[in-house]
Design an enzyme around this catalytic site. Structure first.
Site, PDB file in Angstrom:
ATOM      1  N   PRO A 240       0.827  -1.212   0.000  1.00 31.77           N
ATOM      2  CA  PRO A 240       0.000   0.000   0.000  1.00 31.77           C
ATOM      3  C   PRO A 240       0.862   1.263   0.000  1.00 31.77           C
ATOM      4  O   PRO A 240       1.774   1.404   0.812  1.00 31.77           O
ATOM      5  CB  PRO A 240      -0.803  -0.134   1.301  1.00 31.77           C
ATOM      6  CG  PRO A 240      -0.822  -1.599   1.591  1.00 31.77           C
ATOM      7  CD  PRO A 240       0.499  -2.109   1.111  1.00 31.77           C
ATOM      8  N   GLU A 241       0.564   2.172  -0.930  1.00 29.56           N
ATOM      9  CA  GLU A 241       1.289   3.431  -1.041  1.00 29.56           C
ATOM     10  C   GLU A 241       0.353   4.579  -0.667  1.00 29.56           C
ATOM     11  O   GLU A 241      -0.753   4.352  -0.185  1.00 29.56           O
ATOM     12  CB  GLU A 241       1.842   3.588  -2.458  1.00 29.56           C
ATOM     13  CG  GLU A 241       2.770   2.473  -2.893  1.00 29.56           C
ATOM     14  CD  GLU A 241       4.120   2.465  -2.166  1.00 29.56           C
ATOM     15  OE1 GLU A 241       4.405   3.443  -1.436  1.00 29.56           O
ATOM     16  OE2 GLU A 241       4.878   1.505  -2.342  1.00 29.56           O
TER      17      GLU A 241
ATOM     18  N   ARG B 143       1.550 -10.680   6.240  1.00 32.17           N
ATOM     19  CA  ARG B 143       3.008 -10.746   6.368  1.00 32.17           C
ATOM     20  C   ARG B 143       3.532 -10.076   7.639  1.00 32.17           C
ATOM     21  O   ARG B 143       4.718 -10.142   7.935  1.00 32.17           O
ATOM     22  CB  ARG B 143       3.660 -10.132   5.123  1.00 32.17           C
ATOM     23  CG  ARG B 143       3.283 -10.875   3.841  1.00 32.17           C
ATOM     24  CD  ARG B 143       3.876 -10.238   2.608  1.00 32.17           C
ATOM     25  NE  ARG B 143       5.332 -10.360   2.574  1.00 32.17           N
ATOM     26  CZ  ARG B 143       6.094  -9.882   1.593  1.00 32.17           C
ATOM     27  NH1 ARG B 143       5.523  -9.243   0.580  1.00 32.17           N
ATOM     28  NH2 ARG B 143       7.392 -10.022   1.625  1.00 32.17           N
TER      29      ARG B 143
ATOM     30  N   HIS C  33      -4.915 -13.829  10.442  1.00 30.31           N
ATOM     31  CA  HIS C  33      -4.127 -12.676  10.003  1.00 30.31           C
ATOM     32  C   HIS C  33      -4.681 -11.350  10.518  1.00 30.31           C
ATOM     33  O   HIS C  33      -4.235 -10.286  10.088  1.00 30.31           O
ATOM     34  CB  HIS C  33      -4.035 -12.643   8.481  1.00 30.31           C
ATOM     35  CG  HIS C  33      -3.418 -13.868   7.890  1.00 30.31           C
ATOM     36  ND1 HIS C  33      -2.191 -14.356   8.299  1.00 30.31           N
ATOM     37  CD2 HIS C  33      -3.867 -14.712   6.922  1.00 30.31           C
ATOM     38  CE1 HIS C  33      -1.901 -15.447   7.606  1.00 30.31           C
ATOM     39  NE2 HIS C  33      -2.897 -15.681   6.776  1.00 30.31           N
TER      40      HIS C  33
ATOM     41  N   ARG D  59      20.546  15.575  -5.490  1.00 29.66           N
ATOM     42  CA  ARG D  59      20.637  14.113  -5.532  1.00 29.66           C
ATOM     43  C   ARG D  59      21.225  13.638  -6.855  1.00 29.66           C
ATOM     44  O   ARG D  59      20.784  14.073  -7.920  1.00 29.66           O
ATOM     45  CB  ARG D  59      19.232  13.499  -5.344  1.00 29.66           C
ATOM     46  CG  ARG D  59      18.543  13.924  -4.054  1.00 29.66           C
ATOM     47  CD  ARG D  59      19.254  13.373  -2.826  1.00 29.66           C
ATOM     48  NE  ARG D  59      19.200  11.924  -2.826  1.00 29.66           N
ATOM     49  CZ  ARG D  59      18.175  11.231  -2.329  1.00 29.66           C
ATOM     50  NH1 ARG D  59      17.136  11.859  -1.797  1.00 29.66           N
ATOM     51  NH2 ARG D  59      18.190   9.919  -2.344  1.00 29.66           N
TER      52      ARG D  59
END
Length: 271
Positions: A2-3, A107, A89, A151
């Site tokens: 999920p973003e 997970r 879960h 960067r």
């Protein structure tokens, strides 16, 4: 994983519904990535004031302290007046007078953490290094370009790093770079101001469209009500290696950058 769009869709799905609810019970299942940090019973009686988002973290403000929620690699939240008995879960339940909030995370890379405030050491450690919010008015194009100029890494990896702009995950970085016409391997420092302006606009557009589409569901993510996201069906390049570019017809290419899959069109995206 999920973003930002998936987390924002999740927030919108329950923020108004849980606000004002008083915590009546709290259940913690198997250990997650980080511990809750307090005795669960100590949160009983607290009132949920609001639900905010910072990057990929949900911030659940209580009348004393707040909860930082991260969905990890495979987590999703449910909120309903009543939920069935927790499954293997389901690792966190917060029952309130407005309904129950449940974290499902196969997970177990997600987390629910209680902190006294955003100034607490752990909160500052997790949130302090995050970059600008791309959907906020404060997402300034000049600061964005200046951050890129510092960067030397490829622009795709700089977008993923989250310290210049936060929440642009793998799918959305590939899509924004395609929309801006920028090759993902270009060093960030080499991006001119005009190209930075295009990329700034592309990041905002792609993320906004993803939120409206309910995010992307590739494996585990689903909305607060269990529905899947649909942005992946609109993707111009992501997941389309070997298929014709929707813009020029050239085959979409795939390369690996920092252990992540990158999709691009060598014809439409210039180095």
């Amino acid at each position: 994983m999920p973003e930002l769009p998936e987390v924002e869709v999740t927030r919108r799905g329950f923020a108004d519904r849980i606000a004002g609810g008083v915590v009546t019970a709290l259940r913690v299942g198997k250990p997650l990535r980080w511990a809750l940090e307090v005795d669960p019973d100590s949160l009983v009686g607290r009132t949920v004031v609001s639900v905010r988002r910072r990057g990929k973290y949900l911030l659940i403000d209580l009348d004393a302290g707040l909860l930082l929620v991260h969905l990890g690699m495979s987590g999703s939240l449910r909120f309903a007046p009543a939920l069935p008995e927790p499954g293997p879960h389901d690792h966190f339940d917060m029952t309130t007078t407005r309904g129950t909030l449940r974290l499902n995370d196969p997970r177990r890379f997600g987390a629910v953490i209680h902190v006294e405030s955003e100034e607490a050491p752990l909160a500052r450690k997790l949130l302090g290094g995050l970059g600008m919010e791309p959907l906020d008015d404060a997402f300034d194009v000049e600061r964005f370009h200046e951050g890129l100029r510092r960067r030397r890494a490829p622009i795709k990896q700089v977008l993923l790093a989250g310290d210049v702009v936060v929440g642009v995950g793998n799918i959305y970085a590939s899509e924004a770079l395609f929309l801006a016409g920028i090759r993902p391997t270009v060093p960030a420092a080499r991006i001119s101001r005009p190209r930075a302006v295009r990329l700034h606009a592309a990041v905002r557009e792609v993320l906004a469209r993803a939120v409206e589409a309910g995010g992307s569901t590739l494996r585990d993510f689903s909305h607060i009500d269990g529905q899947a996201g649909h942005f992946q069906l609109q993707a111009m390049v992501y997941g389309r290696a070997g298929e014709p570019c929707r813009q020029c017809g050239a085959p979409i290419r795939l390369l690996r950058q920092g252990q992540r899959s990158t999709y691009f069109c060598a014809n439409c995206q210039k180095p």
